[in-house]
Design a protein around this motif. Sequence first.
Motif, mmCIF file in Angstrom:
data_model
loop_
_atom_site.group_PDB
_atom_site.id
_atom_site.type_symbol
_atom_site.label_atom_id
_atom_site.label_comp_id
_atom_site.label_asym_id
_atom_site.label_seq_id
_atom_site.Cartn_x
_atom_site.Cartn_y
_atom_site.Cartn_z
ATOM 1 N N SER A 1 0.835 -1.210 0.000
ATOM 2 C CA SER A 1 0.000 0.000 0.000
ATOM 3 C C SER A 1 0.869 1.260 0.000
ATOM 4 O O SER A 1 1.745 1.413 -0.838
ATOM 5 C CB SER A 1 -0.968 -0.014 1.179
ATOM 6 O OG SER A 1 -1.741 -1.175 1.164
ATOM 7 N N SER A 2 0.638 2.142 0.985
ATOM 8 C CA SER A 2 1.389 3.405 1.017
ATOM 9 C C SER A 2 2.761 3.251 1.660
ATOM 10 O O SER A 2 3.481 4.235 1.835
ATOM 11 C CB SER A 2 0.572 4.467 1.762
ATOM 12 O OG SER A 2 0.322 4.039 3.077
ATOM 13 N N GLY B 1 15.007 -8.793 -8.116
ATOM 14 C CA GLY B 1 15.377 -8.080 -9.335
ATOM 15 C C GLY B 1 15.986 -6.735 -8.992
ATOM 16 O O GLY B 1 16.897 -6.653 -8.176
ATOM 17 N N ALA B 2 15.452 -5.680 -9.588
ATOM 18 C CA ALA B 2 16.001 -4.350 -9.361
ATOM 19 C C ALA B 2 15.442 -3.711 -8.097
ATOM 20 O O ALA B 2 15.876 -2.625 -7.709
ATOM 21 C CB ALA B 2 15.692 -3.454 -10.565
ATOM 22 N N ASN B 3 14.487 -4.375 -7.445
ATOM 23 C CA ASN B 3 13.849 -3.783 -6.272
ATOM 24 C C ASN B 3 14.457 -4.327 -4.990
ATOM 25 O O ASN B 3 14.880 -5.486 -4.942
ATOM 26 C CB ASN B 3 12.343 -4.083 -6.287
ATOM 27 C CG ASN B 3 11.689 -3.579 -7.558
ATOM 28 O OD1 ASN B 3 11.799 -2.402 -7.882
ATOM 29 N ND2 ASN B 3 11.044 -4.474 -8.286
ATOM 30 N N SER B 4 14.487 -3.487 -3.960
ATOM 31 C CA SER B 4 15.027 -3.965 -2.688
ATOM 32 C C SER B 4 14.331 -3.284 -1.518
ATOM 33 O O SER B 4 13.648 -2.268 -1.685
ATOM 34 C CB SER B 4 16.533 -3.718 -2.613
ATOM 35 O OG SER B 4 16.788 -2.337 -2.516
ATOM 36 N N MET B 5 14.497 -3.874 -0.370
ATOM 37 C CA MET B 5 13.973 -3.328 0.881
ATOM 38 C C MET B 5 15.058 -3.492 1.942
ATOM 39 O O MET B 5 15.689 -4.551 2.039
ATOM 40 C CB MET B 5 12.713 -4.082 1.327
ATOM 41 C CG MET B 5 11.510 -3.890 0.407
ATOM 42 S SD MET B 5 10.020 -4.692 1.053
ATOM 43 C CE MET B 5 10.323 -6.386 0.557
ATOM 44 N N GLN C 1 5.505 -0.734 -3.090
ATOM 45 C CA GLN C 1 6.647 -1.634 -3.309
ATOM 46 C C GLN C 1 6.227 -2.751 -4.284
ATOM 47 O O GLN C 1 5.169 -3.350 -4.115
ATOM 48 C CB GLN C 1 7.059 -2.260 -1.971
ATOM 49 C CG GLN C 1 8.275 -3.155 -2.014
ATOM 50 C CD GLN C 1 9.566 -2.359 -1.972
ATOM 51 O OE1 GLN C 1 9.686 -1.369 -1.258
ATOM 52 N NE2 GLN C 1 10.539 -2.778 -2.752
ATOM 53 N N ALA C 2 7.037 -2.958 -5.301
ATOM 54 C CA ALA C 2 6.689 -3.962 -6.322
ATOM 55 C C ALA C 2 6.432 -5.313 -5.666
ATOM 56 O O ALA C 2 7.175 -5.731 -4.774
ATOM 57 C CB ALA C 2 7.818 -4.077 -7.339
ATOM 58 N N SER C 3 5.385 -5.989 -6.113
ATOM 59 C CA SER C 3 5.048 -7.278 -5.509
ATOM 60 C C SER C 3 6.035 -8.340 -5.951
ATOM 61 O O SER C 3 6.681 -8.229 -6.992
ATOM 62 C CB SER C 3 3.621 -7.687 -5.887
ATOM 63 O OG SER C 3 3.522 -7.835 -7.286
ATOM 64 N N GLY C 4 6.155 -9.354 -5.143
ATOM 65 C CA GLY C 4 7.058 -10.452 -5.465
ATOM 66 C C GLY C 4 7.739 -10.965 -4.211
ATOM 67 O O GLY C 4 7.549 -10.451 -3.116
ATOM 68 N N ARG C 5 8.525 -12.009 -4.408
ATOM 69 C CA ARG C 5 9.260 -12.645 -3.313
ATOM 70 C C ARG C 5 10.635 -11.979 -3.202
ATOM 71 O O ARG C 5 11.398 -11.955 -4.165
ATOM 72 C CB ARG C 5 9.404 -14.138 -3.604
ATOM 73 C CG ARG C 5 10.349 -14.903 -2.715
ATOM 74 C CD ARG C 5 9.702 -15.288 -1.414
ATOM 75 N NE ARG C 5 10.691 -15.798 -0.452
ATOM 76 C CZ ARG C 5 10.474 -15.850 0.850
ATOM 77 N NH1 ARG C 5 9.343 -15.421 1.360
ATOM 78 N NH2 ARG C 5 11.390 -16.329 1.657
ATOM 79 N N SER D 1 7.346 -11.637 1.257
ATOM 80 C CA SER D 1 6.666 -11.445 -0.022
ATOM 81 C C SER D 1 5.723 -10.261 0.020
ATOM 82 O O SER D 1 4.879 -10.154 0.906
ATOM 83 C CB SER D 1 5.870 -12.694 -0.398
ATOM 84 O OG SER D 1 6.768 -13.754 -0.661
ATOM 85 N N VAL D 2 5.906 -9.370 -0.939
ATOM 86 C CA VAL D 2 4.981 -8.257 -1.110
ATOM 87 C C VAL D 2 3.844 -8.773 -1.980
ATOM 88 O O VAL D 2 4.070 -9.304 -3.068
ATOM 89 C CB VAL D 2 5.669 -7.055 -1.777
ATOM 90 C CG1 VAL D 2 4.664 -5.927 -1.988
ATOM 91 C CG2 VAL D 2 6.843 -6.574 -0.926
ATOM 92 N N ILE D 3 2.637 -8.647 -1.462
ATOM 93 C CA ILE D 3 1.450 -9.199 -2.118
ATOM 94 C C ILE D 3 0.672 -8.081 -2.808
ATOM 95 O O ILE D 3 0.542 -6.987 -2.278
ATOM 96 C CB ILE D 3 0.552 -9.894 -1.068
ATOM 97 C CG1 ILE D 3 1.332 -10.991 -0.335
ATOM 98 C CG2 ILE D 3 -0.698 -10.460 -1.709
ATOM 99 C CD1 ILE D 3 1.818 -12.107 -1.215
#
Lengths: 155, 176
Positions: free
Chosen positions: A43-44, A100-104, A139-143, B37-39
Amino acid sequence: LRRYRARILVVAACVASAASVGWGAVIAVNNTQALSFGNFVASSGGSVTVGASGARSRSGGVFLVPSGTGAAAQFALSGDPNAVYSIGLPINGVVSMGNGANSMAVNNFTSSPASSGQLGVGGSQTLLVGATLSVGANQASGRYSGNFSITVDYN
Amino acid sequence: MQSNFKFQAIKLVLAGAFAVTGISATAAGASADAGGSVITPITVTKTTDLVFGRFAHGAGAGSVTVSTSGARTGTGVILSTTGATPGAASFTVTGAADATYSISQSGSATLTGVGDPMALTKFSNTTGANEITGDAQNGILTGGTQIIYIGGTLTVSATQATGTYAGTVGVAVEYN
Protein backbone atom coordinates in the motif's frame (compact mmCIF):
# COMPACT_ATOMS: atom_id res chain seq x y z
CA LEU A 1 73.19 -31.15 28.30
CA ARG A 2 72.22 -28.33 25.99
CA ARG A 3 70.07 -30.65 23.89
CA TYR A 4 68.44 -32.03 26.99
CA ARG A 5 67.51 -28.54 28.21
CA ALA A 6 66.10 -27.66 24.82
CA ARG A 7 63.81 -30.71 24.95
CA ILE A 8 62.59 -29.80 28.40
CA LEU A 9 61.61 -26.32 27.20
CA VAL A 10 59.82 -27.63 24.13
CA VAL A 11 57.89 -30.17 26.17
CA ALA A 12 56.93 -27.45 28.64
CA ALA A 13 55.59 -25.30 25.85
CA CYS A 14 53.47 -28.16 24.56
CA VAL A 15 52.04 -28.89 27.98
CA ALA A 16 51.10 -25.22 28.38
CA SER A 17 49.46 -25.29 24.98
CA ALA A 18 47.42 -28.39 25.71
CA ALA A 19 46.30 -27.04 29.06
CA SER A 20 45.14 -23.78 27.52
CA VAL A 21 43.07 -25.52 24.83
CA GLY A 22 41.41 -27.61 27.50
CA TRP A 23 39.50 -24.74 29.14
CA GLY A 24 37.78 -23.44 26.05
CA ALA A 25 35.80 -25.64 23.64
CA VAL A 26 35.15 -23.55 20.55
CA ILE A 27 31.63 -22.11 20.48
CA ALA A 28 29.68 -23.23 17.42
CA VAL A 29 26.67 -21.57 15.82
CA ASN A 30 24.40 -23.01 13.14
CA ASN A 31 21.43 -21.40 11.44
CA THR A 32 18.37 -23.62 11.80
CA GLN A 33 15.57 -21.31 10.59
CA ALA A 34 15.48 -18.35 8.23
CA LEU A 35 14.16 -14.92 9.15
CA SER A 36 10.77 -14.47 7.46
CA PHE A 37 8.65 -11.35 7.21
CA GLY A 38 5.78 -13.36 5.73
CA ASN A 39 3.25 -11.99 3.26
CA PHE A 40 2.04 -8.41 3.30
CA VAL A 41 0.53 -5.72 1.11
CA ALA A 42 2.71 -2.63 0.69
CA SER A 43 0.00 0.00 0.00
CA SER A 44 1.39 3.41 1.02
CA GLY A 45 4.46 1.81 2.56
CA GLY A 46 5.75 1.48 6.10
CA SER A 47 7.47 -1.34 7.89
CA VAL A 48 7.15 -4.94 8.98
CA THR A 49 8.83 -5.97 12.22
CA VAL A 50 9.44 -9.54 13.26
CA GLY A 51 10.39 -9.66 16.93
CA ALA A 52 12.79 -12.18 18.38
CA SER A 53 9.68 -13.97 19.64
CA GLY A 54 8.53 -14.34 16.02
CA ALA A 55 5.58 -11.99 16.54
CA ARG A 56 4.90 -9.76 13.55
CA SER A 57 3.84 -6.12 13.67
CA ARG A 58 3.46 -3.34 11.12
CA SER A 59 3.52 0.41 10.70
CA GLY A 60 2.26 2.84 8.10
CA GLY A 61 0.04 1.59 5.31
CA VAL A 62 1.38 -1.96 5.31
CA PHE A 63 -1.26 -4.68 5.65
CA LEU A 64 -0.14 -8.01 7.08
CA VAL A 65 -1.77 -10.96 5.34
CA PRO A 66 -2.91 -13.09 8.31
CA SER A 67 -2.19 -16.45 6.69
CA GLY A 68 1.33 -15.41 5.62
CA THR A 69 2.95 -15.40 9.04
CA GLY A 70 6.58 -14.46 9.73
CA ALA A 71 9.26 -16.17 11.78
CA ALA A 72 12.34 -15.14 13.73
CA ALA A 73 15.66 -16.59 12.59
CA GLN A 74 16.91 -19.41 14.78
CA PHE A 75 20.49 -20.34 15.54
CA ALA A 76 21.66 -23.37 17.49
CA LEU A 77 24.64 -22.59 19.71
CA SER A 78 26.92 -25.12 21.33
CA GLY A 79 30.02 -24.84 23.45
CA ASP A 80 31.09 -24.99 27.08
CA PRO A 81 28.37 -25.74 29.62
CA ASN A 82 27.18 -22.56 31.36
CA ALA A 83 29.53 -20.39 29.33
CA VAL A 84 28.55 -16.75 28.95
CA TYR A 85 28.77 -15.40 25.42
CA SER A 86 28.24 -12.15 23.57
CA ILE A 87 26.16 -11.71 20.41
CA GLY A 88 27.05 -9.57 17.41
CA LEU A 89 24.12 -8.57 15.20
CA PRO A 90 24.28 -6.73 11.83
CA ILE A 91 24.49 -2.98 12.15
CA ASN A 92 21.96 -0.78 10.38
CA GLY A 93 22.46 -0.02 6.71
CA VAL A 94 24.12 -3.24 5.59
CA VAL A 95 21.37 -5.81 5.11
CA SER A 96 18.71 -5.73 2.44
CA MET A 97 16.40 -8.09 0.61
CA GLY A 98 16.07 -7.92 -3.14
CA ASN A 99 13.87 -9.01 -5.99
CA GLY A 100 15.38 -8.08 -9.33
CA ALA A 101 16.00 -4.35 -9.36
CA ASN A 102 13.85 -3.78 -6.27
CA SER A 103 15.03 -3.96 -2.69
CA MET A 104 13.97 -3.33 0.88
CA ALA A 105 16.30 -2.47 3.77
CA VAL A 106 16.47 -4.67 6.86
CA ASN A 107 17.53 -2.84 10.02
CA ASN A 108 17.19 -2.74 13.80
CA PHE A 109 18.12 -6.37 14.40
CA THR A 110 17.13 -7.72 17.80
CA SER A 111 17.84 -11.01 19.50
CA SER A 112 16.72 -13.23 22.33
CA PRO A 113 18.72 -13.45 24.44
CA ALA A 114 19.77 -9.84 23.83
CA SER A 115 23.44 -8.73 23.64
CA SER A 116 24.72 -11.66 25.72
CA GLY A 117 23.53 -15.09 26.80
CA GLN A 118 24.56 -18.13 28.75
CA LEU A 119 24.73 -21.63 27.38
CA GLY A 120 22.75 -24.23 29.28
CA VAL A 121 24.18 -27.00 31.44
CA GLY A 122 24.34 -29.14 28.32
CA GLY A 123 26.38 -26.46 26.57
CA SER A 124 23.70 -25.46 24.08
CA GLN A 125 21.14 -22.73 23.55
CA THR A 126 18.78 -21.45 20.85
CA LEU A 127 19.34 -17.87 19.75
CA LEU A 128 16.44 -16.04 18.06
CA VAL A 129 16.90 -13.01 15.81
CA GLY A 130 14.33 -10.54 14.48
CA ALA A 131 14.52 -7.29 12.52
CA THR A 132 12.53 -4.52 10.86
CA LEU A 133 11.88 -4.39 7.11
CA SER A 134 11.32 -1.04 5.42
CA VAL A 135 8.58 -1.25 2.79
CA GLY A 136 8.27 1.42 0.12
CA ALA A 137 5.02 2.94 -1.08
CA ASN A 138 3.61 0.61 -3.74
CA GLN A 139 6.65 -1.63 -3.31
CA ALA A 140 6.69 -3.96 -6.32
CA SER A 141 5.05 -7.28 -5.51
CA GLY A 142 7.06 -10.45 -5.47
CA ARG A 143 9.26 -12.64 -3.31
CA TYR A 144 12.23 -10.79 -1.79
CA SER A 145 15.25 -12.53 -0.33
CA GLY A 146 18.60 -11.75 1.22
CA ASN A 147 20.85 -12.92 4.01
CA PHE A 148 22.67 -11.66 7.08
CA SER A 149 25.34 -12.87 9.45
CA ILE A 150 25.70 -12.90 13.20
CA THR A 151 28.69 -13.68 15.44
CA VAL A 152 28.92 -15.12 18.90
CA ASP A 153 31.94 -15.20 21.19
CA TYR A 154 32.74 -16.22 24.73
CA ASN A 155 32.91 -13.30 27.10
CA MET B 1 76.84 -20.09 22.38
CA GLN B 2 74.78 -20.62 25.48
CA SER B 3 73.08 -17.22 25.24
CA ASN B 4 72.15 -18.04 21.64
CA PHE B 5 70.47 -21.22 22.79
CA LYS B 6 68.41 -19.32 25.38
CA PHE B 7 67.17 -17.01 22.67
CA GLN B 8 66.01 -20.03 20.65
CA ALA B 9 64.28 -21.45 23.68
CA ILE B 10 62.42 -18.21 24.33
CA LYS B 11 61.27 -18.10 20.73
CA LEU B 12 59.93 -21.62 21.08
CA VAL B 13 57.97 -20.74 24.17
CA LEU B 14 56.61 -17.63 22.50
CA ALA B 15 55.59 -19.65 19.48
CA GLY B 16 53.78 -22.02 21.80
CA ALA B 17 52.00 -19.16 23.49
CA PHE B 18 50.85 -17.68 20.19
CA ALA B 19 49.63 -21.04 19.07
CA VAL B 20 47.53 -21.29 22.19
CA THR B 21 46.09 -17.85 21.56
CA GLY B 22 45.17 -18.84 18.05
CA ILE B 23 43.38 -22.02 19.01
CA SER B 24 41.40 -20.46 21.81
CA ALA B 25 39.93 -17.68 19.66
CA THR B 26 36.34 -18.80 20.17
CA ALA B 27 34.26 -16.44 18.04
CA ALA B 28 31.94 -18.13 15.59
CA GLY B 29 29.56 -16.78 12.99
CA ALA B 30 26.68 -18.02 10.92
CA SER B 31 24.66 -16.68 8.04
CA ALA B 32 20.89 -16.88 7.73
CA ASP B 33 18.46 -16.24 4.90
CA ALA B 34 15.88 -13.49 5.18
CA GLY B 35 12.75 -13.38 3.06
CA GLY B 36 9.30 -11.93 2.64
CA SER B 37 6.67 -11.45 -0.02
CA VAL B 38 4.98 -8.26 -1.11
CA ILE B 39 1.45 -9.20 -2.12
CA THR B 40 -0.70 -7.45 -4.71
CA PRO B 41 -3.46 -5.48 -2.97
CA ILE B 42 -6.89 -7.11 -3.04
CA THR B 43 -9.58 -5.15 -4.85
CA VAL B 44 -13.28 -5.61 -5.46
CA THR B 45 -15.38 -3.85 -8.06
CA LYS B 46 -19.04 -4.11 -8.95
CA THR B 47 -19.66 -5.77 -12.28
CA THR B 48 -23.47 -6.04 -12.36
CA ASP B 49 -26.37 -4.87 -10.18
CA LEU B 50 -28.96 -7.04 -8.49
CA VAL B 51 -32.09 -6.48 -10.54
CA PHE B 52 -35.54 -7.87 -9.67
CA GLY B 53 -37.16 -6.43 -12.76
CA ARG B 54 -40.78 -5.56 -13.14
CA PHE B 55 -43.60 -7.34 -11.29
CA ALA B 56 -47.04 -6.73 -9.78
CA HIS B 57 -48.27 -7.70 -6.32
CA GLY B 58 -50.90 -10.37 -5.98
CA ALA B 59 -53.98 -10.75 -3.78
CA GLY B 60 -51.79 -11.65 -0.79
CA ALA B 61 -48.22 -11.24 0.32
CA GLY B 62 -45.67 -12.65 -2.07
CA SER B 63 -42.03 -12.60 -2.97
CA VAL B 64 -39.66 -12.28 -5.89
CA THR B 65 -36.40 -14.21 -5.88
CA VAL B 66 -33.39 -13.76 -8.14
CA SER B 67 -30.92 -16.63 -7.78
CA THR B 68 -27.14 -16.30 -7.78
CA SER B 69 -27.20 -17.25 -11.46
CA GLY B 70 -29.80 -14.56 -12.19
CA ALA B 71 -32.86 -16.79 -12.57
CA ARG B 72 -36.04 -15.07 -11.36
CA THR B 73 -38.99 -16.81 -9.70
CA GLY B 74 -42.06 -15.39 -8.02
CA THR B 75 -44.49 -16.54 -5.37
CA GLY B 76 -47.88 -14.79 -5.09
CA VAL B 77 -46.80 -12.10 -7.53
CA ILE B 78 -47.11 -11.55 -11.25
CA LEU B 79 -43.77 -11.36 -13.05
CA SER B 80 -43.56 -9.10 -16.07
CA THR B 81 -41.55 -10.09 -19.09
CA THR B 82 -40.93 -6.47 -20.00
CA GLY B 83 -38.83 -3.94 -18.21
CA ALA B 84 -35.36 -4.36 -16.80
CA THR B 85 -33.84 -7.81 -17.22
CA PRO B 86 -33.48 -9.54 -13.85
CA GLY B 87 -29.98 -10.48 -12.80
CA ALA B 88 -27.77 -11.33 -9.84
CA ALA B 89 -25.27 -8.83 -8.52
CA SER B 90 -21.69 -9.71 -9.30
CA PHE B 91 -18.44 -8.37 -7.90
CA THR B 92 -15.01 -9.04 -9.36
CA VAL B 93 -12.23 -9.61 -6.82
CA THR B 94 -8.58 -9.40 -7.85
CA GLY B 95 -5.40 -9.94 -5.88
CA ALA B 96 -2.53 -12.35 -5.34
CA ALA B 97 -2.90 -15.62 -7.20
CA ASP B 98 -4.23 -18.45 -5.07
CA ALA B 99 -4.65 -16.23 -2.01
CA THR B 100 -7.69 -16.88 0.15
CA TYR B 101 -9.86 -14.05 1.40
CA SER B 102 -12.90 -13.40 3.54
CA ILE B 103 -16.13 -11.85 2.29
CA SER B 104 -18.43 -9.65 4.33
CA GLN B 105 -21.65 -8.23 2.97
CA SER B 106 -23.10 -4.81 3.54
CA GLY B 107 -25.98 -2.84 2.13
CA SER B 108 -29.68 -2.39 2.59
CA ALA B 109 -32.02 -4.65 4.52
CA THR B 110 -34.92 -3.16 2.56
CA LEU B 111 -35.56 -1.62 -0.81
CA THR B 112 -37.25 1.73 -0.50
CA GLY B 113 -39.47 3.65 -2.87
CA VAL B 114 -42.85 5.30 -3.01
CA GLY B 115 -44.61 2.69 -0.85
CA ASP B 116 -43.70 0.59 2.15
CA PRO B 117 -40.13 -0.72 2.13
CA MET B 118 -39.71 -4.25 0.79
CA ALA B 119 -37.56 -6.57 2.93
CA LEU B 120 -34.52 -7.95 1.17
CA THR B 121 -32.76 -11.17 2.10
CA LYS B 122 -29.57 -12.13 0.26
CA PHE B 123 -27.53 -15.21 -0.57
CA SER B 124 -24.26 -15.58 -2.37
CA ASN B 125 -21.71 -17.91 -3.91
CA THR B 126 -18.51 -17.72 -5.90
CA THR B 127 -19.46 -20.34 -8.47
CA GLY B 128 -22.33 -18.65 -10.27
CA ALA B 129 -24.40 -21.79 -9.74
CA ASN B 130 -28.17 -21.41 -9.54
CA GLU B 131 -28.73 -21.13 -5.77
CA ILE B 132 -31.23 -19.34 -3.54
CA THR B 133 -29.68 -20.08 -0.14
CA GLY B 134 -26.28 -19.98 1.48
CA ASP B 135 -23.55 -17.40 1.84
CA ALA B 136 -20.01 -17.41 0.55
CA GLN B 137 -17.88 -16.24 3.47
CA ASN B 138 -14.50 -17.04 1.96
CA GLY B 139 -13.05 -17.22 -1.51
CA ILE B 140 -9.84 -18.12 -3.28
CA LEU B 141 -8.20 -16.10 -6.03
CA THR B 142 -7.36 -18.90 -8.41
CA GLY B 143 -5.37 -17.19 -11.12
CA GLY B 144 -5.62 -13.94 -9.17
CA THR B 145 -9.33 -13.29 -9.66
CA GLN B 146 -12.76 -14.49 -8.62
CA ILE B 147 -16.36 -13.34 -8.98
CA ILE B 148 -18.81 -13.13 -6.09
CA TYR B 149 -22.49 -13.58 -7.08
CA ILE B 150 -25.28 -12.23 -4.90
CA GLY B 151 -28.96 -12.98 -5.33
CA GLY B 152 -31.89 -12.06 -3.15
CA THR B 153 -35.48 -12.47 -2.19
CA LEU B 154 -37.76 -9.47 -2.01
CA THR B 155 -40.90 -9.58 0.14
CA VAL B 156 -43.87 -7.93 -1.61
CA SER B 157 -47.04 -6.98 0.26
CA ALA B 158 -50.55 -7.32 -1.14
CA THR B 159 -50.81 -3.53 -1.13
CA GLN B 160 -47.34 -2.70 -2.39
CA ALA B 161 -47.49 0.75 -4.01
CA THR B 162 -46.56 0.96 -7.65
CA GLY B 163 -43.19 2.55 -8.38
CA THR B 164 -39.48 2.08 -8.37
CA TYR B 165 -37.72 0.72 -5.28
CA ALA B 166 -33.99 0.77 -4.73
CA GLY B 167 -31.31 -0.14 -2.20
CA THR B 168 -27.67 -1.09 -2.12
CA VAL B 169 -25.80 -4.38 -2.11
CA GLY B 170 -22.17 -4.29 -1.06
CA VAL B 171 -19.29 -6.60 -0.27
CA ALA B 172 -15.98 -6.10 1.45
CA VAL B 173 -13.06 -8.48 1.01
CA GLU B 174 -9.90 -9.02 2.99
CA TYR B 175 -7.01 -11.43 2.68
CA ASN B 176 -7.10 -14.36 5.06
